[in-house]
Design an enzyme around this catalytic site. Structure first.
Site, short mmCIF file in Angstrom:
data_model
loop_
_atom_site.label_atom_id
_atom_site.label_comp_id
_atom_site.label_asym_id
_atom_site.label_seq_id
_atom_site.Cartn_x
_atom_site.Cartn_y
_atom_site.Cartn_z
N CYS A 1 14.87 24.88 -6.58
CA CYS A 1 14.30 25.77 -7.58
C CYS A 1 15.37 26.50 -8.39
O CYS A 1 16.29 27.10 -7.81
CB CYS A 1 13.40 26.80 -6.90
SG CYS A 1 12.60 27.90 -8.09
N CYS B 1 13.58 34.94 -6.86
CA CYS B 1 12.20 34.83 -6.37
C CYS B 1 11.84 35.96 -5.41
O CYS B 1 12.45 36.11 -4.34
CB CYS B 1 11.98 33.48 -5.69
SG CYS B 1 10.29 33.24 -5.10
N CYS C 1 12.07 24.94 -2.39
CA CYS C 1 12.85 26.09 -2.86
C CYS C 1 14.33 25.75 -3.02
O CYS C 1 15.04 26.40 -3.78
CB CYS C 1 12.66 27.27 -1.92
SG CYS C 1 10.93 27.80 -1.78
N GLU D 1 -5.95 16.88 -21.51
CA GLU D 1 -6.25 18.17 -20.89
C GLU D 1 -7.62 18.18 -20.22
O GLU D 1 -7.79 18.78 -19.16
CB GLU D 1 -6.15 19.30 -21.92
CG GLU D 1 -4.74 19.56 -22.42
CD GLU D 1 -3.78 19.96 -21.32
OE1 GLU D 1 -4.23 20.35 -20.23
OE2 GLU D 1 -2.56 19.87 -21.55
N TYR E 1 -8.14 28.02 -20.64
CA TYR E 1 -6.92 27.25 -20.38
C TYR E 1 -6.76 26.12 -21.38
O TYR E 1 -5.70 25.98 -22.02
CB TYR E 1 -6.90 26.67 -18.95
CG TYR E 1 -5.90 25.56 -18.89
CD1 TYR E 1 -4.54 25.83 -18.85
CD2 TYR E 1 -6.30 24.23 -18.99
CE1 TYR E 1 -3.59 24.82 -18.88
CE2 TYR E 1 -5.36 23.21 -19.03
CZ TYR E 1 -4.02 23.51 -18.97
OH TYR E 1 -3.09 22.52 -19.03
N ASP F 1 -2.54 28.26 -16.03
CA ASP F 1 -3.21 27.30 -15.15
C ASP F 1 -2.81 27.61 -13.71
O ASP F 1 -2.11 28.57 -13.44
CB ASP F 1 -2.83 25.86 -15.53
CG ASP F 1 -1.47 25.49 -14.99
OD1 ASP F 1 -0.58 26.38 -15.02
OD2 ASP F 1 -1.27 24.36 -14.54
#
Length: 324
Positions: free
Chosen positions: A216, A222, A213, A50, A133, A151
């Site tokens: 997706c 969306c 997209c 991280e 985060y 994030d």
DNA sequence: AACTCGTGGGC
DNA sequence: TGCCCAAGAGT
């Protein structure tokens, strides 16, 4: 009275559940096999990943993380390593003070937490280099806690799918945090997968530029797509990189990492016409040439060097500058 | 809240 | 080429 701040329209529980199902199901198939996601990865391995991943792409982190973990498998190993070794192992990941803070975190873990990575979000927050985060990410990904992870990927997915805007803006707003909290599944185990899955969707499909997209899993839900994919509202252009102190600092650090011995400070601060140093220190020639080629006056170079010293990334000796 | 702090790849 | 972006933190 309407509050002065904009509150996000509440997300219906039905829509939230649909998003949970569609995105986590997509994740089951699409997730990347990253070493810090494997079940046998220690909390320390998750923490290291991280920190390295802060503002740094996964592909660049992978080799550094593997070397790092085999060299310093636990916090105690890193805690006793020479700082210069740590900075050289960090290599060109960027933002080298992250390496300093990671070692400081390792020492705090050894000194204050019996050598074990804390599982509690608030305790993690107190460690150097760990902000909101990273504390949430470690609590969730290493310990399976139910925390809202936010994030840049997650903010972007929420901005598009729910809010209907192309990009979330540079800074995290209170409204975005509230929205992320609203979207969190109540069930702990589902919430862990949800955090992972939304982040992965942002990284692989709902990307900043040229989002895919067509691939997706929530394209039909969306809000941004439904609105005709409006372009982002232009944000104020940030600071240029060319000719900044940052560029000079980076070039100086590259010299110090490659140097076998102290580097005379004039070599680092001269703007032109340097007597190229003798080839007695193989490896520094190239980074030294890159530093010299920068369009930066001497006072800027000195300022950059002073900054590195005051940040603890370099030290002055009689012979010149070296890694700590 | 706005700035600073590295690096390299993609378009 | 120049600009944008990448699992942010600290001040």
């Amino acid at each position: 009275m309407t509050p002065a701040y904009a509150s996000p329209a509440p997300v219906s529980p039905a829509l939230a559940r649909k998003l949970h199902r569609e995105i986590t199901t997509w994740y089951d198939d699409a997730q990347r096999d990253l070493p810090w996601r494997r079940p046998d990865c220690s909390p320390w391995g998750v923490l290291v990943s991280e920190i390295m991943l802060q503002q740094t792409p996964v592909v660049r982190v992978l080799p550094r993380w593997s070397e790092w973990m085999s060299r310093w498998p636990g916090p105690a190993d890193l805690a006793r390593a020479p700082v210069a070794d740590v900075l050289r192992a960090w290599d060109s990941l960027g933002y080298p003070r992250r390496a300093l803070r990671l070692q400081a975190a390792a020492r705090a873990i050894v000194d204050q937490h019996d050598g074990r990575v804390p599982a509690d979000h608030g305790t993690l927050l107190d460690l150097p280099g760990i902000g909101a985060y990273t504390a949430a990410a470690v609590a969730v990904f290493a310990f399976g806690d139910r925390q809202t992870v936010i994030d840049t990927n997650i903010r972007r997915v929420h901005a598009r799918a729910v809010t209907g805007t192309a990009l979330p803006g540079k800074t995290l707003t209170a409204a975005q945090t509230r929205l992320a909290d609203q979207l969190m599944p109540r069930d702990r185990e589902l919430s862990v997968r949800w955090n992972q899955a939304v982040m992965e969707l942002g990284a692989l499909v709902c990307t900043a530029r040229s989002p895919k997209c067509g691939e997706c899993p929530v394209a039909t839900d969306c809000a941004w797509l439904a609105a005709g994919s409006p372009p982002p509202v232009d944000s104020p252009t940030g600071q240029r990189w060319h000719g900044t102190d940052r560029q000079v600092r980076g070039a100086v650090m590259a010299v110090l990492r490659s140097a076998q011995s102290a580097v005379p400070e004039e070599w680092l601060t001269v703007a032109r016409e340097v007597n190229m140093p003798p080839g007695s220190d193989p490896g520094v020639d190239r980074p030294l040439e890159k530093l010299l080629a920068l369009e930066a006056p001497e006072d800027q170079r000195r300022r950059a060097v002073d900054g590195l010293v005051s940040d603890g990334l370099a030290v002055r000796t009689a012979a010149g500058l070296t890694l700590p």
